[in-house]
Design a protein around this motif. Structure first.
Motif, PDB file in Angstrom:
ATOM      1  N   GLU A   1      17.945   0.397  -8.054  1.00  0.00           N
ATOM      2  CA  GLU A   1      17.468   1.055  -9.266  1.00  0.00           C
ATOM      3  C   GLU A   1      17.477   2.569  -9.065  1.00  0.00           C
ATOM      4  N   GLN A   2      16.821   3.006  -7.984  1.00  0.00           N
ATOM      5  CA  GLN A   2      16.759   4.415  -7.605  1.00  0.00           C
ATOM      6  C   GLN A   2      16.258   5.311  -8.743  1.00  0.00           C
ATOM      7  N   VAL A   3      15.160   4.916  -9.344  1.00  0.00           N
ATOM      8  CA  VAL A   3      14.529   5.747 -10.369  1.00  0.00           C
ATOM      9  C   VAL A   3      13.163   6.258  -9.916  1.00  0.00           C
ATOM     10  N   ASN A   4      12.605   5.651  -8.857  1.00  0.00           N
ATOM     11  CA  ASN A   4      11.344   6.118  -8.298  1.00  0.00           C
ATOM     12  C   ASN A   4      11.342   5.816  -6.806  1.00  0.00           C
ATOM     13  N   ARG A   5      10.193   5.889  -6.181  1.00  0.00           N
ATOM     14  CA  ARG A   5      10.149   5.692  -4.725  1.00  0.00           C
ATOM     15  C   ARG A   5       9.746   4.277  -4.311  1.00  0.00           C
ATOM     16  N   LEU A   6       9.779   3.341  -5.221  1.00  0.00           N
ATOM     17  CA  LEU A   6       9.407   1.971  -4.882  1.00  0.00           C
ATOM     18  C   LEU A   6      10.473   1.292  -4.035  1.00  0.00           C
ATOM     19  N   HIS A   7      10.015   0.620  -2.994  1.00  0.00           N
ATOM     20  CA  HIS A   7      10.860  -0.282  -2.222  1.00  0.00           C
ATOM     21  C   HIS A   7      10.356  -1.708  -2.478  1.00  0.00           C
ATOM     22  N   PHE A   8      11.190  -2.686  -2.193  1.00  0.00           N
ATOM     23  CA  PHE A   8      10.768  -4.063  -2.477  1.00  0.00           C
ATOM     24  C   PHE A   8       9.526  -4.441  -1.691  1.00  0.00           C
ATOM     25  N   TYR A   9       9.353  -3.867  -0.500  1.00  0.00           N
ATOM     26  CA  TYR A   9       8.183  -4.235   0.305  1.00  0.00           C
ATOM     27  C   TYR A   9       6.921  -3.503  -0.135  1.00  0.00           C
ATOM     28  N   ASN A  10       7.046  -2.461  -0.990  1.00  0.00           N
ATOM     29  CA  ASN A  10       5.848  -1.866  -1.599  1.00  0.00           C
ATOM     30  C   ASN A  10       5.086  -2.896  -2.437  1.00  0.00           C
ATOM     31  N   LEU A  11       5.825  -3.857  -2.985  1.00  0.00           N
ATOM     32  CA  LEU A  11       5.251  -4.834  -3.901  1.00  0.00           C
ATOM     33  C   LEU A  11       4.814  -6.121  -3.206  1.00  0.00           C
ATOM     34  N   TRP A  12       4.988  -6.186  -1.918  1.00  0.00           N
ATOM     35  CA  TRP A  12       4.569  -7.368  -1.185  1.00  0.00           C
ATOM     36  C   TRP A  12       3.039  -7.461  -1.121  1.00  0.00           C
ATOM     37  N   PRO A  13       2.512  -8.667  -0.952  1.00  0.00           N
ATOM     38  CA  PRO A  13       1.067  -8.814  -0.688  1.00  0.00           C
ATOM     39  C   PRO A  13       0.696  -8.073   0.600  1.00  0.00           C
ATOM     40  N   GLU A  14      -0.554  -7.688   0.707  1.00  0.00           N
ATOM     41  CA  GLU A  14      -1.004  -6.885   1.843  1.00  0.00           C
ATOM     42  C   GLU A  14      -0.698  -7.548   3.183  1.00  0.00           C
ATOM     43  N   GLU A  15      -0.879  -8.851   3.251  1.00  0.00           N
ATOM     44  CA  GLU A  15      -0.640  -9.560   4.512  1.00  0.00           C
ATOM     45  C   GLU A  15       0.810  -9.444   4.960  1.00  0.00           C
ATOM     46  N   LYS A  16       1.730  -9.567   3.994  1.00  0.00           N
ATOM     47  CA  LYS A  16       3.148  -9.473   4.341  1.00  0.00           C
ATOM     48  C   LYS A  16       3.536  -8.042   4.684  1.00  0.00           C
ATOM     49  N   GLN A  17       2.920  -7.070   4.009  1.00  0.00           N
ATOM     50  CA  GLN A  17       3.162  -5.678   4.368  1.00  0.00           C
ATOM     51  C   GLN A  17       2.709  -5.402   5.794  1.00  0.00           C
ATOM     52  N   GLU A  18       1.569  -5.964   6.176  1.00  0.00           N
ATOM     53  CA  GLU A  18       1.068  -5.764   7.534  1.00  0.00           C
ATOM     54  C   GLU A  18       2.033  -6.349   8.554  1.00  0.00           C
ATOM     55  N   TRP A  19       2.633  -7.482   8.206  1.00  0.00           N
ATOM     56  CA  TRP A  19       3.628  -8.086   9.102  1.00  0.00           C
ATOM     57  C   TRP A  19       4.790  -7.126   9.326  1.00  0.00           C
ATOM     58  N   PHE A  20       5.261  -6.505   8.262  1.00  0.00           N
ATOM     59  CA  PHE A  20       6.378  -5.575   8.374  1.00  0.00           C
ATOM     60  C   PHE A  20       5.964  -4.320   9.153  1.00  0.00           C
ATOM     61  N   LYS A  21       4.787  -3.813   8.890  1.00  0.00           N
ATOM     62  CA  LYS A  21       4.295  -2.644   9.630  1.00  0.00           C
ATOM     63  C   LYS A  21       4.213  -2.948  11.123  1.00  0.00           C
ATOM     64  N   ASN A  22       3.731  -4.131  11.472  1.00  0.00           N
ATOM     65  CA  ASN A  22       3.635  -4.507  12.880  1.00  0.00           C
ATOM     66  C   ASN A  22       5.013  -4.638  13.510  1.00  0.00           C
TER      67      ASN A  22
END
Length: 268
Positions: A150-171
Motif C-alpha cells: 500500500e505504502q500510504v502510511n507507516r503501518l506494517h502487517f505486524y503492527n496489527l498483530w495481537p500483542e502476544e504475537k508482536q512480542e514473539w516477533f520482538k523476541n
C-alpha cells in the motif's frame, strides 16, 4: 554457494510471480491462499514477510539485520537474495542461504530497466518495491502480482498483530541481536526497530501504536516523492513488454502507477 543473479535470468519465463510486501493487507491473505501459492506458484517475499509463509525467493537490501534474519529463519526451500551498495559486501555477514548482488540506482526515465536481462545488479536504489520488481522481471515474469504494497502510511502487517504475537516477533529480533552481538550494525538496527520512544517521524515505526502509524505518511512528499514516478516508469515498461501488473491494494503506490486491482480469491 556459487550461484549468481544471472543464473536466474528467465528461469520462470511466462509465469506469474506473486510479490509479497510488508503492508497491512498481508494480514488479509488467508492461510489457505498462502498454502496454495507456496505449493503451486512462484513467489518472492521481502524483508520480514517469510515469518508468515515460505516464498520461493526472498529479497532484502541495505540492512545487515535482514541478512541475519534470512540466515536464521529462511526455510531451505527459499532462495535468498540481498542487494547492497557497490563494494559494500564486506559490511554484511556471510550466509550460504543468500546470493549477494550489488545495487544500482533507479532513475526517473522511460524504460528504466535494462532490456538485456543478464545482469549482475538489481536496479532499485534503496527502495524494496523497485528492487523486487526488477528481480521478478529478470526471472521472466509474464505477470507480477503485488500483495501488501500500500505504502500510504507507516503501518506494517505486524503492527496489527495481537500483542502476544508482536512480542514473539520482538523476541525473535532480540535473539538475532544477541547472536550477532559482534556486529554493531545489527545490534544498532534492532535497537532502533524496537525503540518506540523515539519521535513519531523517526524512520522505523515498526512497533509504534497503530493510531500513530496510520497518521504518518509513508513519505512526507506523498505521491510526489521521487519513487512514485520511477515505479510508474517500471509499470509502463512492463506493460509495453506485455507483462501484466496487478495488485490486491485498493490505495497506494501500485494503483498510482497503473496496476490493475484484483482479489486473490478471483485468481487462485
Amino acid at each position: 554457494m556459487n550461484k549468481k543473479l544471472e543464473d536466474f535470468c528467465n528461469i520462470h519465463a511466462g509465469r506469474k510471480i506473486f510479490v509479497f510486501g510488508t503492508g497491512p493487507t498481508m494480514n488479509d491473505v488467508t492461510r489457505q491462499q498462502l498454502d496454495y501459492i507456496e505449493k503451486n506458484e512462484i513467489s518472492i517475499g521481502i524483508n520480514y514477510t517469510p515469518i508468515n509463509f515460505t516464498p520461493t525467493y526472498w529479497l532484502g537490501g541495505g540492512h545487515a539485520t535482514l541478512v541475519a534474519f534470512a540466515t536464521e529463519h529462511l526455510k531451505k526451500d527459499t532462495q535468498g537474495f540481498f542487494h547492497h551498495d557497490p563494494g559494500a559486501r564486506n559490511l554484511y555477514p556471510k550466509s550460504e542461504k543468500i546470493i549477494f548482488t550489488e545495487d544500482e540506482t533507479a532513475h526517473n526515465k522511460q524504460m528504466p530497466l535494462p532490456i538485456k536481462r543478464k545482469v549482475n545488479r538489481i536496479v532499485g536504489g534503496h527502495n524494496i518495491l523497485l528492487s523486487v520488481s526488477h528481480l521478478a522481471y529478470i526471472m521472466g515474469a509474464s505477470e507480477i502480482i503485488y500483495i501488501g504494497f500500500e505504502q500510504v502510511n507507516r503501518l506494517h502487517f505486524y503492527n496489527l498483530w495481537p500483542e502476544e504475537k508482536q512480542e514473539w516477533f520482538k523476541n525473535l529480533l532480540k535473539d538475532l541481536s544477541d547472536k550477532y552481538s559482534d556486529n554493531p550494525a545489527i545490534v544498532e538496527c534492532i535497537s532502533e526497530v524496537l525503540n518506540t520512544n523515539e519521535p513519531d517521524e523517526q524512520r522505523w515505526c515498526h512497533f509504534k501504536p497503530v493510531e500513530v502509524c496510520e497518521n504518518l505518511s509513508f513519505k512526507k512528499e506523498g505521491e510526489k516523492h521521487h519513487n512514485y514516478p520511477i515505479f510508474k516508469n517500471y509499470v509502463e515498461q512492463f506493460k509495453t513488454m506485455g507483462i501484466k501488473v496487478k495488485t490486491t491494494a485498493t490505495e497506494g503506490i501500485c494503483l498510482y502507477a497503473g496496476a490493475e486491482t484484483i482479489k486473490l480469491e478471483d485468481i487462485l
